[in-house]
Design a protein around this motif. Structure first.
Motif, PDB file in Angstrom:
ATOM      1  N   THR A   1      -3.268  -3.066 -10.043  1.00 17.51           N
ATOM      2  CA  THR A   1      -3.169  -4.324  -9.280  1.00 17.51           C
ATOM      3  C   THR A   1      -4.183  -5.491  -8.997  1.00 17.51           C
ATOM      4  OG1 THR A   1      -4.211  -2.488  -7.581  1.00 17.51           O
ATOM      5  CG2 THR A   1      -2.014  -2.684  -7.831  1.00 17.51           C
TER       6      THR A   1
ATOM      7  N   LYS B   1      -5.958  -9.645   0.546  1.00 14.77           N
ATOM      8  CA  LYS B   1      -7.036  -8.884   1.120  1.00 14.77           C
ATOM      9  C   LYS B   1      -7.330  -8.173  -0.706  1.00 14.77           C
ATOM     10  CE  LYS B   1      -8.434  -4.350   3.922  1.00 14.77           C
ATOM     11  NZ  LYS B   1      -8.141  -2.928   4.333  1.00 14.77           N
ATOM     12  N   ARG B   2      -6.900  -7.879  -0.935  1.00 19.19           N
ATOM     13  CA  ARG B   2      -7.599  -6.745  -2.476  1.00 19.19           C
ATOM     14  C   ARG B   2      -7.645  -8.059  -3.105  1.00 19.19           C
ATOM     15  NH1 ARG B   2      -3.258  -5.271  -5.018  1.00 19.19           N
ATOM     16  NH2 ARG B   2      -2.280  -3.745  -3.588  1.00 19.19           N
TER      17      ARG B   2
ATOM     18  N   ASN C   1       4.100  -7.991   0.742  1.00 19.21           N
ATOM     19  CA  ASN C   1       3.279  -7.903   0.772  1.00 19.21           C
ATOM     20  C   ASN C   1       2.044  -8.919   1.154  1.00 19.21           C
ATOM     21  OD1 ASN C   1       0.863  -6.911   2.542  1.00 19.21           O
ATOM     22  ND2 ASN C   1       1.469  -4.884   3.028  1.00 19.21           N
TER      23      ASN C   1
ATOM     24  N   LYS D   1      -0.454 -10.356   1.937  1.00 19.17           N
ATOM     25  CA  LYS D   1      -1.058  -9.839   3.369  1.00 19.17           C
ATOM     26  C   LYS D   1      -2.602  -8.800   2.248  1.00 19.17           C
ATOM     27  CE  LYS D   1      -2.648  -8.726   8.222  1.00 19.17           C
ATOM     28  NZ  LYS D   1      -3.320 -10.081   8.259  1.00 19.17           N
ATOM     29  N   GLU D   2      -1.697  -7.965   1.830  1.00 20.70           N
ATOM     30  CA  GLU D   2      -2.323  -6.668   0.871  1.00 20.70           C
ATOM     31  C   GLU D   2      -2.859  -7.156  -0.385  1.00 20.70           C
ATOM     32  OE1 GLU D   2      -0.646  -2.631   1.996  1.00 20.70           O
ATOM     33  OE2 GLU D   2      -0.527  -2.972  -0.834  1.00 20.70           O
TER      34      GLU D   2
ATOM     35  N   ASP E   1       2.734  -9.513   5.610  1.00 18.75           N
ATOM     36  CA  ASP E   1       2.729  -8.624   5.759  1.00 18.75           C
ATOM     37  C   ASP E   1       4.526  -8.353   6.091  1.00 18.75           C
ATOM     38  OD1 ASP E   1       1.778  -7.153   8.468  1.00 18.75           O
ATOM     39  OD2 ASP E   1       2.765  -8.708   8.325  1.00 18.75           O
TER      40      ASP E   1
END
Lengths: 431, 393
Positions: free
Chosen positions: B223, B250-251, B244, B246-247, B118
């Motif tokens: 996204t 995750k998504r 990011n 990480k985001e 991130d």
């Protein structure tokens, strides 16, 4: 008389094949040979064959209505004629080699339309395609060939070039003359469907036969996979070399598979007789020369074709032909004679006359740019050739071109002298 | 079992007569396919009728690629990987670093297992993206499927995707039904995919019937994006500007799992097995099918003599920002994981996160005129990316 002679030579060929060559006793080719024994017998045999050896039904997990292509944006002969009912009737059928309707129409589904011409949108994978998918191909043929009805009409074949008159054009106007056609080897699948082995067999059969040509037709073969860089450059300079097809009309039909395996060019030493092997058809045969001696070009064309035919028959092969459709080629647009006879001719004044298109139409001629089917004219020089392929013989079509081009040159000369020209009356379609 | 008439007809010719000429070829298929293997496989076909000639056609028609060693074969259905294993197992082994027929592939879509990711410097990392593919069980793959199947895949996909909610709520745009305005917006967003022009794909039959039953779905936030019926049944993409990862990951994981649930409910889960992981059209995308990457500015590092070696050791690959067949522009590179099979999603994204972080630090050092010799990493291994001095497992 000519047809009678053909039937006898075919019968002899049939006997030769049965007695002389064990290789041809594969069931596939026997079927091909037997099919030429007379009209109704052949038709009956073919119908039986379709059911007898077509194999189990295709994998089909969805009903025909779910598989029917979306042709709403399409403008080609296939799209105009493929109704859901015809699709449902034919979609589970296969030719004895396993070729399917979906394969045959793929090129038309993938290519909705062409800017200049209404394309056919369908190909044959083998000789039997024209029988098994007749419900679709017959109306396409009728549309493309201006009303020729394969169900009731017969196609005349005539390669007697001595019948041509006035076949020598004014060299001040005609820069070059050319006649081309195609021939398919009976018993082997066509370029959209052929396996590598079949394609190689076509190459072997044809190259072997061409090695027997003599005199002014003596020549040699240049395989696309084997030619040296020097040979390649020479062929390019001579404008003989053909390249891997880029047109999606051809690639979507599967004709470029395994390129350049078993593809090549043969030409005579004088560079006036040329044969392409395994491009869009098994063979494309071209006779050409600079200047306006169309008669000599057509003489050589007929002589060469007949000699090649004799040579392959000696070896137990023959061309795909029947009296309904003439010579069988990959694209339905090339059935009949498969013949395009044309010239590169200077018509700077006539081409600017608003009546030019109408004159061409009435003479049953078409114009193209000098680069071929998808090009425009340069410097007032046009490629003028016959429109028709099916329903008239080779001699009739070449005479049409001869008469038409002579008329165009006459118009050009009149315009040069400040005289007016006339639009000729339309020529009758089927003679 | 479907009878393949055409293949039966072909069997009348000998192996020698049918064997392709691969003398000028340089792809994985050409390196593996011998006459013996071809002889063994040519009489076979999968239950849906896919044959070895179908598998290899793209490799026969495309002798080589200027930048990459292509695979040269495709699967037509899930069973292809079983029926043609004599050919595909060695191809998979060559392509995936020695992966054996007895190896097991680990799937890990638990985003919480990713460490860091991130804090990639957005001054260098312009965008982050993770993509994968999914095939829907019970349908044949793009090289082989019929119009009816492709449409059924589309319908099922639309049903599944329209039930997504929250950050995943979105809309489907069929390729043959979108308005001009929609098309322009999708192009501006860099979402629109076009009919494949690469002969690698067209020779494998993946562009047939275009644009029938093809389309793009994306969430309102733009996204999370799904391509339907391009090279695979589904291509799932999570992306955003900046670093990011990480985001993004995750998504990606959350979205994928939601979609999978819905397909399972319709009795059409994703194709997966414990040997090959997720089954996709191209053998190069087996395993995770995951390409996680960034667009990152590395003008100095990319001209450093050790750039390629650094990438290799980090198990990363570079591409131009236009994708697989392009060169870099302005020192901006697409850097992503090289592995697909034999390591999990988390492991592969971890390599990207750690590797890119290191390369950005190197770039900063080079900007200051300092040497990076002390920073050159040791070779990373997929089974244990944390311990650098372990030997190959």
């Amino acid at each position: 008389l000519l047809k009678h002679v053909r039937n006898i030579s075919r019968h002899r060929t049939f006997l030769n094949m049965i007695h002389s060559f064990s290789r041809i006793l594969s069931s596939k080719r026997n079927i091909g040979i037997l099919s030429l024994m007379g009209g109704s017998v052949a038709a009956g045999f073919l119908l039986q064959r379709e059911h007898a050896s077509a194999g189990s039904p295709l994998r089909r997990r969805y009903p025909a209505s779910s598989e029917y292509p979306d042709l709403r944006q399409h403008n080609n002969c296939m799209a105009s004629n493929l109704t859901p009912a015809i699709y449902a009737k034919l979609c589970d059928k296969t030719t004895p080699n396993g070729y399917t309707l979906d394969q045959a129409i793929q090129t038309g589904v993938d290519n909705p339309g062409h800017p200049f011409i209404k394309t056919v949108g369908m190909v044959a994978g083998d000789e039997e395609s024209y029988e098994v998918f007749a419900d679709l191909l017959d109306p396409i043929i009728k549309e493309r060939h201006n009303g020729y009805d394969p169900c009731v009409m017969k196609h005349p074949t005539d390669l007697d070039s001595s019948k041509i008159h006035s076949g020598q054009f004014d060299d001040r106007y005609v820069l070059s003359s050319r006649v081309r056609t195609g021939r398919s080897i009976r018993g082997l699948s066509l370029p959209p469907a052929c396996t590598r082995a079949e394609r190689r067999e076509v190459e072997r059969v044809v190259v072997d036969a061409l090695a027997g040509l003599k005199g002014d037709l003596t020549g040699r073969y240049y395989s696309l996979t084997q030619m040296t860089e020097k040979e390649q450059q020479q062929l390019i300079d001579d404008h003989f070399l053909f390249d891997k097809p880029v047109s999606p009309l051809l690639t979507c039909a599967g004709m470029a598979r395994d390129w350049p395996d078993a593809r090549g060019i043969w030409h005579n030493n004088e560079k006036t007789f040329l044969i392409w092997i395994n491009e869009e058809d098994h063979t494309r045969v071209i006779s050409m020369e600079k200047g306006g001696n169309m008669k000599r070009v057509f003489d050589r064309f007929c002589r060469g074709l007949k000699e090649v035919e004799r040579l392959i028959q000696e070896r137990g092969w023959e061309f795909m032909w029947n009296e309904r459709l003439g010579y069988i080629l990959t694209c339905p647009s090339n059935l009949g004679t498969g013949l395009r006879a044309g010239v590169h001719v200077k018509l700077p004044l006539l081409s600017k006359d608003p009546r030019f298109s109408k004159i061409l139409d009435n003479l049953r001629l078409q114009k193209r740019g000098t680069g071929g089917v998808d090009t425009a004219a340069v410097g007032g020089v046009f490629d003028i050739s016959n429109l028709d392929r099916l329903g008239q013989s080779e001699v009739q079509l070449v005479q049409t071109v001869v008469d038409g081009v002579n008329y165009l040159i006459e118009c050009e000369k009149r315009l040069e002298r400040g005289q007016d020209i006339k639009v000729p009356p339309p020529i009758k379609q089927f003679k | 079992m479907t009878k393949n008439c055409h293949n039966d007809y072909k069997m009348k010719f000998t192996t020698d007569e049918e064997f392709p000429d691969l003398s000028l070829h340089n792809n994985h298929m050409a390196k593996v396919l011998t006459k013996e293997i071809y002889e063994k496989l040519r009489s076979k076909s999968t239950p849906s009728g896919f044959t070895v000639d179908d598998v290899i056609q793209t490799g026969v028609d495309n002798p080589g690629h200027p930048f990459i060693m292509t695979v040269g074969c495709v699967a037509g259905d899930e069973e292809s990987y079983e029926v043609f294993k004599e050919l595909l197992d060695p191809v998979i082994s060559d392509r995936h670093g020695g992966y054996k027929p007895t190896d097991k592939h680990k799937t890990d879509l638990n985003f919480e297992n990713l460490k860091g990711g991130d804090d990639l410097d957005p001054n260098y990392v312009l965008s982050s993206r993770v993509r994968t593919g999914r095939s829907i069980k019970g349908f044949t793959l793009p090289p082989h499927n019929s119009r009816g199947e492709r449409r059924a895949i589309q319908n099922l996909s639309i049903e599944a995707l329209s039930s997504l909610e929250g950050e995943f709520k979105g809309k489907y745009y069929p390729l043959d039904g979108m308005t001009d305005a929609e098309q322009e917006q999708l192009i501006a967003d860099h979402f629109l995919f076009d009919k494949p022009v690469s002969p690698l794909l067209t020779c494998a039959g993946m562009a047939r019937d275009w644009p029938d039953a093809r389309g793009i779905w994306h969430n309102d936030n733009k996204t999370f994006l799904v391509w339907v019926n391009e090279e695979d049944h589904l291509r799932v993409i999570s992306m955003q500007k900046g670093g990011n990862m990480k985001e993004v990951f995750k998504r990606f994981c959350v979205g994928l799992q939601k979609i999978e649930e819905i397909f399972k409910k319709h009795n059409h889960g994703f194709m997966w097995n414990e040997h090959l992981g997720y089954i996709l059209t191209c053998p190069s995308n087996l395993g995770t099918g995951l390409r996680g990457g960034v667009h990152v500015k590395l003008p100095k590092l990319s001209t450093h003599a050790k750039f390629e070696e650094i990438l290799t050791r980090l198990r990363l690959q570079k591409r131009g920002t236009g994708g697989v067949d392009t060169a870099s522009v302005g020192g901006v590179f697409d850097i992503s994981n090289a592995d697909r099979l034999g390591s999990s999603e988390v492991e592969q994204v971890q390599l990207v996160v750690d590797g890119v972080k290191l390369m950005v630090e190197m770039e900063k050092k080079l900007e200051k005129g300092e040497s990076i010799d002390g920073m050159i990493p040791a070779q990373k291994f997929v089974c244990d990316p944390q311990e650098e001095d372990k030997s190959i497992c």
